[in-house]
Scaffold this motif. Structure first.
Motif, PDB file in Angstrom:
ATOM      1  N   UNK A  53     -30.627  22.188 -22.940  1.00 23.90           N
ATOM      2  CA  UNK A  53     -30.620  21.831 -24.103  1.00 23.90           C
ATOM      3  C   UNK A  53     -31.822  21.957 -24.841  1.00 23.90           C
ATOM      4  N   UNK A  54     -32.979  22.196 -24.126  1.00 23.37           N
ATOM      5  CA  UNK A  54     -34.409  22.013 -24.847  1.00 23.37           C
ATOM      6  C   UNK A  54     -35.162  23.040 -24.214  1.00 23.37           C
ATOM      7  N   UNK A  55     -36.061  23.436 -24.951  1.00 21.67           N
ATOM      8  CA  UNK A  55     -37.083  24.621 -24.595  1.00 21.67           C
ATOM      9  C   UNK A  55     -38.099  24.283 -23.669  1.00 21.67           C
ATOM     10  N   UNK A  56     -38.417  22.990 -24.050  1.00 20.85           N
ATOM     11  CA  UNK A  56     -39.553  22.483 -22.973  1.00 20.85           C
ATOM     12  C   UNK A  56     -39.235  20.866 -22.915  1.00 20.85           C
ATOM     13  N   UNK A  57     -39.918  20.375 -21.683  1.00 23.46           N
ATOM     14  CA  UNK A  57     -39.693  18.824 -21.150  1.00 23.46           C
ATOM     15  C   UNK A  57     -40.816  18.182 -20.883  1.00 23.46           C
ATOM     16  N   UNK A  58     -40.557  16.842 -21.393  1.00 26.52           N
ATOM     17  CA  UNK A  58     -41.681  15.752 -21.017  1.00 26.52           C
ATOM     18  C   UNK A  58     -40.695  14.709 -20.211  1.00 26.52           C
ATOM     19  N   UNK A  59     -40.795  14.381 -18.939  1.00 25.33           N
ATOM     20  CA  UNK A  59     -40.273  13.297 -18.562  1.00 25.33           C
ATOM     21  C   UNK A  59     -40.935  12.583 -17.740  1.00 25.33           C
ATOM     22  N   UNK A  60     -40.990  11.253 -18.354  1.00 25.02           N
ATOM     23  CA  UNK A  60     -41.710  10.094 -17.521  1.00 25.02           C
ATOM     24  C   UNK A  60     -41.146   9.475 -16.452  1.00 25.02           C
ATOM     25  N   UNK A  61     -41.900   9.279 -15.350  1.00 32.49           N
ATOM     26  CA  UNK A  61     -41.480   8.633 -14.146  1.00 32.49           C
ATOM     27  C   UNK A  61     -40.741   9.878 -13.287  1.00 32.49           C
ATOM     28  N   UNK A  62     -41.067  11.206 -13.607  1.00 37.57           N
ATOM     29  CA  UNK A  62     -40.256  11.991 -12.949  1.00 37.57           C
ATOM     30  C   UNK A  62     -41.001  12.194 -11.284  1.00 37.57           C
ATOM     31  N   UNK A  63     -41.926  11.411 -11.089  1.00 39.94           N
ATOM     32  CA  UNK A  63     -42.412  11.523  -9.706  1.00 39.94           C
ATOM     33  C   UNK A  63     -41.704  10.680  -8.737  1.00 39.94           C
ATOM     34  N   UNK A  64     -40.606  10.048  -9.300  1.00 40.26           N
ATOM     35  CA  UNK A  64     -39.733   9.020  -8.643  1.00 40.26           C
ATOM     36  C   UNK A  64     -38.416   9.803  -8.445  1.00 40.26           C
ATOM     37  N   UNK A  65     -38.158  11.050  -8.917  1.00 36.84           N
ATOM     38  CA  UNK A  65     -36.970  11.612  -8.811  1.00 36.84           C
ATOM     39  C   UNK A  65     -37.114  12.851  -8.147  1.00 36.84           C
ATOM     40  N   UNK A  66     -36.014  13.109  -7.226  1.00 39.20           N
ATOM     41  CA  UNK A  66     -35.913  14.210  -6.334  1.00 39.20           C
ATOM     42  C   UNK A  66     -35.673  15.338  -6.916  1.00 39.20           C
ATOM     43  N   UNK A  67     -35.352  15.767  -8.316  1.00 46.09           N
ATOM     44  CA  UNK A  67     -34.960  16.931  -8.871  1.00 46.09           C
ATOM     45  C   UNK A  67     -36.284  17.532  -9.176  1.00 46.09           C
ATOM     46  N   UNK A  68     -37.373  16.897  -9.227  1.00 52.18           N
ATOM     47  CA  UNK A  68     -38.788  17.515  -9.597  1.00 52.18           C
ATOM     48  C   UNK A  68     -39.213  17.923  -8.231  1.00 52.18           C
ATOM     49  N   UNK A  69     -39.156  17.506  -6.994  1.00 47.43           N
ATOM     50  CA  UNK A  69     -39.645  17.649  -5.897  1.00 47.43           C
ATOM     51  C   UNK A  69     -39.542  16.665  -5.008  1.00 47.43           C
ATOM     52  N   UNK A  70     -40.325  16.171  -3.827  1.00 44.44           N
ATOM     53  CA  UNK A  70     -40.227  15.265  -3.211  1.00 44.44           C
ATOM     54  C   UNK A  70     -40.729  14.001  -3.906  1.00 44.44           C
ATOM     55  N   UNK A  71     -40.056  12.967  -4.111  1.00 43.08           N
ATOM     56  CA  UNK A  71     -40.235  11.781  -4.855  1.00 43.08           C
ATOM     57  C   UNK A  71     -41.642  10.974  -4.083  1.00 43.08           C
ATOM     58  N   UNK A  72     -42.383  10.548  -4.874  1.00 46.19           N
ATOM     59  CA  UNK A  72     -43.729   9.959  -4.507  1.00 46.19           C
ATOM     60  C   UNK A  72     -43.971   8.667  -5.607  1.00 46.19           C
ATOM     61  N   UNK A  73     -44.738   7.766  -4.931  1.00 46.81           N
ATOM     62  CA  UNK A  73     -45.270   6.765  -5.773  1.00 46.81           C
ATOM     63  C   UNK A  73     -46.448   7.050  -6.683  1.00 46.81           C
ATOM     64  N   UNK A  74     -46.385   6.420  -7.776  1.00 47.69           N
ATOM     65  CA  UNK A  74     -47.568   6.534  -8.454  1.00 47.69           C
ATOM     66  C   UNK A  74     -48.899   6.128  -8.081  1.00 47.69           C
ATOM     67  N   UNK A  75     -49.676   7.124  -7.819  1.00 51.24           N
ATOM     68  CA  UNK A  75     -51.237   6.872  -7.436  1.00 51.24           C
ATOM     69  C   UNK A  75     -51.853   5.503  -8.004  1.00 51.24           C
ATOM     70  N   UNK A  76     -52.614   4.951  -7.316  1.00 52.00           N
ATOM     71  CA  UNK A  76     -53.121   3.754  -7.772  1.00 52.00           C
ATOM     72  C   UNK A  76     -54.809   3.885  -7.772  1.00 52.00           C
ATOM     73  N   UNK A  77     -55.503   3.669  -8.723  1.00 57.56           N
ATOM     74  CA  UNK A  77     -56.926   3.481  -8.705  1.00 57.56           C
ATOM     75  C   UNK A  77     -57.403   4.921  -8.600  1.00 57.56           C
ATOM     76  N   UNK A  78     -58.547   4.827  -7.368  1.00 60.12           N
ATOM     77  CA  UNK A  78     -59.170   6.420  -7.341  1.00 60.12           C
ATOM     78  C   UNK A  78     -58.344   7.324  -6.912  1.00 60.12           C
ATOM     79  N   UNK A  79     -57.186   6.856  -6.260  1.00 62.51           N
ATOM     80  CA  UNK A  79     -56.104   7.918  -5.717  1.00 62.51           C
ATOM     81  C   UNK A  79     -55.785   9.061  -6.965  1.00 62.51           C
ATOM     82  N   UNK A  80     -56.121   8.487  -8.050  1.00 63.55           N
ATOM     83  CA  UNK A  80     -55.427   9.576  -8.978  1.00 63.55           C
ATOM     84  C   UNK A  80     -56.272  10.799  -9.080  1.00 63.55           C
ATOM     85  N   UNK A  81     -57.481  10.632  -8.600  1.00 62.78           N
ATOM     86  CA  UNK A  81     -58.547  11.844  -8.551  1.00 62.78           C
ATOM     87  C   UNK A  81     -57.851  13.050  -7.730  1.00 62.78           C
ATOM     88  N   UNK A  82     -57.252  12.547  -6.537  1.00 66.04           N
ATOM     89  CA  UNK A  82     -56.728  13.573  -5.499  1.00 66.04           C
ATOM     90  C   UNK A  82     -55.499  14.011  -6.242  1.00 66.04           C
TER      91      UNK A  82
END
Length: 264
Positions: A91-120
């Motif tokens: 139904x949409x041309x583009x999407x922004x989905x918050x928390x998508x890293x928790x869902x398997x429809x984007x890829x392999x689910x993963x926890x949100x990085x913490x602290x300096x892990x965000x650089x990786x």
């Protein structure tokens, strides 16, 4: 968009041909919507199922007996499915989905990085994501929230403090705490996001006149923000209490002319 307006005004709210809010299951609404009707679907679905999952959201008391008297009990939080994601993309041309890293429809689910892990994370994902840095310092709350996007744009970081009574000062001074607590956004929803976050999102990913779809209206922060950017906003919320609270909040802000720009 072939959707009948309910004769029950508690289940539909419209404002000046800019806001169209429905108390409805978002899947039912999307099934009645034409392909690519919306320019952008910006969605903030639950990151977990049921009010008991973390023994805090949706309960009257937390595990440490903190009373949540300001938030209504949440009954119908259900994790989105691959079918839901397929409908959102249809139904949409583009999407922004918050928390998508928790869902398997984007890829392999993963926890949100913490602290300096965000650089990786940024090195591994240089495009297509939004990182909300909550400027939480040494608190036990998550440092970040992630949103997957369909845009071929560099991964962007938005800094805005959001930790209980500690809120950022402005869009461009989000790492600085708002000193006057009377100016803080009053929360009406257990997982409410700041209006300023949506201001930044719409400023970077939309243009005037675009049709926006919010699959999980919640507190209505995104609906209020959309009014600043001359967008046409459609929102769905299945829980009656959350829908009523969001509509009441929008009516109050519009009537008191509290829709303000924050680009300085």
């Amino acid at each position: 968009m072939k959707i009948e307006k309910s004769s029950n005004h508690s289940h539909f709210f419209e404002f000046e041909d800019k806001l169209f809010l429905y108390k409805v299951d978002n899947m039912n609404l999307m099934r009645k919507t034409a392909n690519h009707f919306f320019d952008l679907a910006e969605c903030d679905p639950p990151y977990f199922s049921g009010p008991e999952k973390r023994q805090f959201y949706g309960n009257k008391h937390s595990k440490i007996n903190v009373k949540r008297k300001d938030y209504p009990i949440t009954e119908k939080w259900i994790l989105p499915t691959k079918e839901w994601f397929a409908e959102v993309k249809r139904v949409s041309k583009n999407q922004i989905i918050w928390g998508a890293n928790y869902y398997d429809f984007i890829g392999t689910p993963f926890k949100t990085p913490r602290g300096i892990e965000i650089n990786d994370f940024i090195k591994q994902n240089p495009t297509g994501w939004i990182i909300w840095d909550k400027c939480n310092g040494n608190s036990s709350f998550n440092d970040y929230e992630l949103a997957w996007t369909s845009f071929d744009k560099p991964t962007l970081i938005f800094k805005y403090m959001w930790n209980g009574m500690l809120q950022g000062k402005s869009m461009h001074s989000g790492h600085i705490m708002q000193g006057n607590k009377k100016l803080n956004q009053k929360k009406i929803h257990p997982t409410e996001k700041p209006i300023i976050l949506y201001d930044w999102q719409f400023k970077n990913y939309t243009a005037p006149g675009m049709k926006i779809f919010s699959s999980h209206l919640g507190s209505g922060s995104d609906a209020l923000s959309s009014l600043k950017f001359d967008l046409i906003f459609y929102g769905a919320e299945i829980e009656e209490k959350h829908f009523t609270n969001a509509v009441d909040r929008i009516k109050k802000n519009v009537s008191q002319a509290k829709i303000q720009f924050d680009f300085i």
